[in-house]
Motif scaffolding. Structure first.
Motif, PDB file in Angstrom:
ATOM      1  N   SER A   1      23.172  34.965  65.571  1.00  0.00           N
ATOM      2  CA  SER A   1      23.015  34.489  64.323  1.00  0.00           C
ATOM      3  C   SER A   1      21.844  34.273  64.058  1.00  0.00           C
ATOM      4  O   SER A   1      20.779  33.699  64.639  1.00  0.00           O
ATOM      5  N   GLU A   2      21.159  34.814  62.718  1.00  0.00           N
ATOM      6  CA  GLU A   2      19.996  35.031  62.225  1.00  0.00           C
ATOM      7  C   GLU A   2      19.820  34.265  61.056  1.00  0.00           C
ATOM      8  O   GLU A   2      20.520  34.194  60.230  1.00  0.00           O
TER       9      GLU A   2
ATOM     10  N   ALA B   1      10.041  33.672  53.057  1.00  0.00           N
ATOM     11  CA  ALA B   1      10.646  33.244  54.496  1.00  0.00           C
ATOM     12  C   ALA B   1      10.565  34.358  55.372  1.00  0.00           C
ATOM     13  O   ALA B   1      11.570  35.160  55.521  1.00  0.00           O
ATOM     14  N   THR B   2       9.479  34.598  56.203  1.00  0.00           N
ATOM     15  CA  THR B   2       9.494  35.712  57.093  1.00  0.00           C
ATOM     16  C   THR B   2       9.724  35.378  58.630  1.00  0.00           C
ATOM     17  O   THR B   2      10.186  36.376  59.256  1.00  0.00           O
ATOM     18  N   ALA B   3       9.793  34.143  58.810  1.00  0.00           N
ATOM     19  CA  ALA B   3      10.188  33.815  60.306  1.00  0.00           C
ATOM     20  C   ALA B   3      11.421  33.761  60.501  1.00  0.00           C
ATOM     21  O   ALA B   3      12.298  33.561  59.654  1.00  0.00           O
ATOM     22  N   VAL B   4      11.939  34.201  61.743  1.00  0.00           N
ATOM     23  CA  VAL B   4      13.391  34.266  62.230  1.00  0.00           C
ATOM     24  C   VAL B   4      13.789  33.080  63.228  1.00  0.00           C
ATOM     25  O   VAL B   4      12.979  33.067  64.056  1.00  0.00           O
ATOM     26  N   GLN B   5      14.814  32.633  62.913  1.00  0.00           N
ATOM     27  CA  GLN B   5      15.544  31.812  63.789  1.00  0.00           C
ATOM     28  C   GLN B   5      16.621  32.481  64.420  1.00  0.00           C
ATOM     29  O   GLN B   5      17.607  32.807  63.756  1.00  0.00           O
ATOM     30  N   LEU B   6      16.744  32.956  65.512  1.00  0.00           N
ATOM     31  CA  LEU B   6      17.750  33.779  66.287  1.00  0.00           C
ATOM     32  C   LEU B   6      18.586  32.580  67.332  1.00  0.00           C
ATOM     33  O   LEU B   6      18.047  31.926  67.858  1.00  0.00           O
TER      34      LEU B   6
ATOM     35  N   SER C   1      13.242  24.692  76.921  1.00  0.00           N
ATOM     36  CA  SER C   1      13.268  23.634  75.540  1.00  0.00           C
ATOM     37  C   SER C   1      13.793  24.296  74.474  1.00  0.00           C
ATOM     38  O   SER C   1      14.077  23.948  73.324  1.00  0.00           O
ATOM     39  N   ARG C   2      14.096  25.613  74.554  1.00  0.00           N
ATOM     40  CA  ARG C   2      14.378  26.540  73.659  1.00  0.00           C
ATOM     41  C   ARG C   2      16.054  26.434  73.718  1.00  0.00           C
ATOM     42  O   ARG C   2      16.707  26.853  72.818  1.00  0.00           O
ATOM     43  N   VAL C   3      16.750  25.613  74.684  1.00  0.00           N
ATOM     44  CA  VAL C   3      18.155  25.608  74.466  1.00  0.00           C
ATOM     45  C   VAL C   3      18.585  24.346  74.261  1.00  0.00           C
ATOM     46  O   VAL C   3      17.773  23.123  74.559  1.00  0.00           O
TER      47      VAL C   3
ATOM     48  N   VAL D   1      23.171  26.138  72.882  1.00  0.00           N
ATOM     49  CA  VAL D   1      22.636  27.355  72.005  1.00  0.00           C
ATOM     50  C   VAL D   1      21.174  27.690  72.131  1.00  0.00           C
ATOM     51  O   VAL D   1      20.254  26.891  72.216  1.00  0.00           O
ATOM     52  N   ILE D   2      20.819  28.916  72.608  1.00  0.00           N
ATOM     53  CA  ILE D   2      19.735  29.185  72.501  1.00  0.00           C
ATOM     54  C   ILE D   2      18.780  29.672  71.109  1.00  0.00           C
ATOM     55  O   ILE D   2      19.500  30.338  70.586  1.00  0.00           O
ATOM     56  N   ILE D   3      17.910  29.161  70.893  1.00  0.00           N
ATOM     57  CA  ILE D   3      17.348  29.125  69.601  1.00  0.00           C
ATOM     58  C   ILE D   3      15.898  29.856  69.857  1.00  0.00           C
ATOM     59  O   ILE D   3      14.746  29.136  70.544  1.00  0.00           O
ATOM     60  N   ILE D   4      15.641  30.932  69.256  1.00  0.00           N
ATOM     61  CA  ILE D   4      14.481  31.670  69.464  1.00  0.00           C
ATOM     62  C   ILE D   4      13.818  31.696  68.053  1.00  0.00           C
ATOM     63  O   ILE D   4      14.241  32.341  67.164  1.00  0.00           O
ATOM     64  N   GLU D   5      12.631  31.230  68.084  1.00  0.00           N
ATOM     65  CA  GLU D   5      11.781  31.463  66.594  1.00  0.00           C
ATOM     66  C   GLU D   5      10.755  32.322  66.892  1.00  0.00           C
ATOM     67  O   GLU D   5       9.951  32.266  67.639  1.00  0.00           O
TER      68      GLU D   5
END
Length: 144
Positions: A20-21, A38-43, A67-69, A74-78
């Motif tokens: 999910s992005e 809005a150019t930054a992405v949260q995956l 800390s990304r979990v 849910v893994i959140i990568i910014e």
């Protein structure tokens, strides 16, 4: 939502529907572009419910994620390194693949117990007795 599947090492393929992005405003320098676009992405990738990964890989990825979990697994990568959505999107996906590659590495082989050689044991004992002689010679001097 991203439709493209992710191909990681060791034959792991993550389907596009599992990712999910969302696009958010980036922070930091960049002037008007940062404030407007809005150019930054949260995956987001729900690792606990993913059918694409083995349990060992899931546990390792949660450990490596740190800390990304989130608490829900849910893994959140910014990603906001670049000025365009596409490059940030590719960066976030590459970082997720890198995390999964590290998590899927096989465990190291178990340690084999070894014994010191006879020569090394003898050298160690000889050095110990030599030190004992030196220390004994440091005793009080008597008048005789």
């Amino acid at each position: 939502m991203s439709a493209d599947p992710l191909h990681a090492a060791r034959g792991i393929i993550i389907a596009g529907w599992e990712l999910s992005e969302s696009f958010i405003r980036a922070s930091g320098p960049g002037g008007q572009n940062v404030n407007k676009v809005a150019t930054a992405v949260q995956l987001r990738f729900d690792i606990r419910k993913s059918p694409s990964l083995f349990e060992r890989v899931k546990k390792n990825a949660i450990k490596l994620g740190g800390s990304r979990v989130s608490k829900d697994g849910v893994i959140i990568i910014e990603a906001n390194r670049f000025r365009t959505q596409e490059r940030n999107r590719a960066d976030a996906r590459a970082r997720l693949v890198e995390l999964i590659d590290q998590a899927s590495e096989p465990p190291p082989p178990p340690r084999r117990k070894t014994r010191p050689t006879r020569g090394s044991v003898e050298r160690r004992l000889a050095a110990k007795s030599g030190r004992a002689v030196v220390k004994k010679a440091r005793g009080k001097v008597t008048d005789e």
